[in-house]
Design a protein around this motif. Structure first.
Motif, PDB file in Angstrom:
ATOM      1  N   UNK A  47      37.064 -30.670 -13.864  1.00  0.00           N
ATOM      2  CA  UNK A  47      36.628 -31.511 -14.692  1.00  0.00           C
ATOM      3  C   UNK A  47      37.557 -32.562 -14.320  1.00  0.00           C
ATOM      4  N   UNK A  48      37.069 -34.185 -13.999  1.00  0.00           N
ATOM      5  CA  UNK A  48      37.995 -35.367 -12.723  1.00  0.00           C
ATOM      6  C   UNK A  48      38.533 -35.187 -14.345  1.00  0.00           C
ATOM      7  N   UNK A  49      40.435 -36.072 -13.639  1.00  0.00           N
ATOM      8  CA  UNK A  49      41.275 -36.325 -15.212  1.00  0.00           C
ATOM      9  C   UNK A  49      40.643 -38.185 -14.367  1.00  0.00           C
ATOM     10  N   UNK A  50      41.590 -38.329 -13.000  1.00  0.00           N
ATOM     11  CA  UNK A  50      41.188 -39.430 -12.583  1.00  0.00           C
ATOM     12  C   UNK A  50      40.296 -39.537 -11.240  1.00  0.00           C
ATOM     13  N   UNK A  51      39.361 -40.889 -11.213  1.00  0.00           N
ATOM     14  CA  UNK A  51      38.908 -40.713 -10.280  1.00  0.00           C
ATOM     15  C   UNK A  51      38.067 -42.629 -10.482  1.00  0.00           C
ATOM     16  N   UNK A  52      39.615 -42.795  -9.070  1.00  0.00           N
ATOM     17  CA  UNK A  52      39.436 -44.581  -8.483  1.00  0.00           C
ATOM     18  C   UNK A  52      38.644 -45.214  -7.495  1.00  0.00           C
ATOM     19  N   UNK A  53      37.816 -45.791  -7.391  1.00  0.00           N
ATOM     20  CA  UNK A  53      37.100 -46.584  -6.431  1.00  0.00           C
ATOM     21  C   UNK A  53      37.513 -47.843  -6.339  1.00  0.00           C
ATOM     22  N   UNK A  54      38.375 -48.191  -5.485  1.00  0.00           N
ATOM     23  CA  UNK A  54      39.582 -49.566  -5.435  1.00  0.00           C
ATOM     24  C   UNK A  54      38.443 -49.824  -3.521  1.00  0.00           C
ATOM     25  N   UNK A  55      38.208 -51.473  -3.603  1.00  0.00           N
ATOM     26  CA  UNK A  55      38.549 -52.024  -2.186  1.00  0.00           C
ATOM     27  C   UNK A  55      39.500 -51.678  -1.533  1.00  0.00           C
ATOM     28  N   UNK A  56      39.412 -51.701  -0.430  1.00  0.00           N
ATOM     29  CA  UNK A  56      39.852 -51.468   0.997  1.00  0.00           C
ATOM     30  C   UNK A  56      41.635 -52.673   0.637  1.00  0.00           C
ATOM     31  N   UNK A  57      41.294 -53.868  -0.713  1.00  0.00           N
ATOM     32  CA  UNK A  57      42.245 -55.260  -0.070  1.00  0.00           C
ATOM     33  C   UNK A  57      43.485 -54.395  -2.092  1.00  0.00           C
ATOM     34  N   UNK A  58      43.110 -53.504  -2.662  1.00  0.00           N
ATOM     35  CA  UNK A  58      43.710 -52.598  -3.439  1.00  0.00           C
ATOM     36  C   UNK A  58      44.774 -51.400  -2.774  1.00  0.00           C
ATOM     37  N   UNK A  59      44.262 -50.737  -1.705  1.00  0.00           N
ATOM     38  CA  UNK A  59      44.782 -50.027  -0.647  1.00  0.00           C
ATOM     39  C   UNK A  59      46.054 -48.946  -1.143  1.00  0.00           C
TER      40      UNK A  59
END
Length: 73
Positions: A11-23
């Motif tokens: 199970x996913x504990x954390x899954x975050x999709x970010x734009x490269x600007x917030x890398x």
């Protein structure tokens, strides 16, 4: 993406999709979940700036039971 999953359950504990600007912020999140992992976050940041895609980090933290992945799609 930064994804942390539980090794036992998958199970996913954390899954975050970010734009490269917030890398940089995303890398800090990943580092927090795997503080003892042998990951050079500066190197990962540089790979992203160079435009490298795919899985950049894949760490199994047996002690905490977590699987940490950082990848670019």
């Amino acid at each position: 993406k930064v994804r942390v999953t539980d090794i036992e359950t998958g199970r996913a504990k954390t899954s975050v999709t970010l734009p490269l600007a917030l890398v940089d912020w995303g890398l800090k999140i990943g580092a927090r979940y795997a503080p003892d992992a042998d990951i050079d976050m500066q190197e990962v940041s540089e790979m992203l700036r160079m435009g490298i895609e795919g899985k950049l980090v894949d760490v199994m933290d047996e002690e905490d039971g977590e699987h940490v992945e950082i990848f670019v799609e």
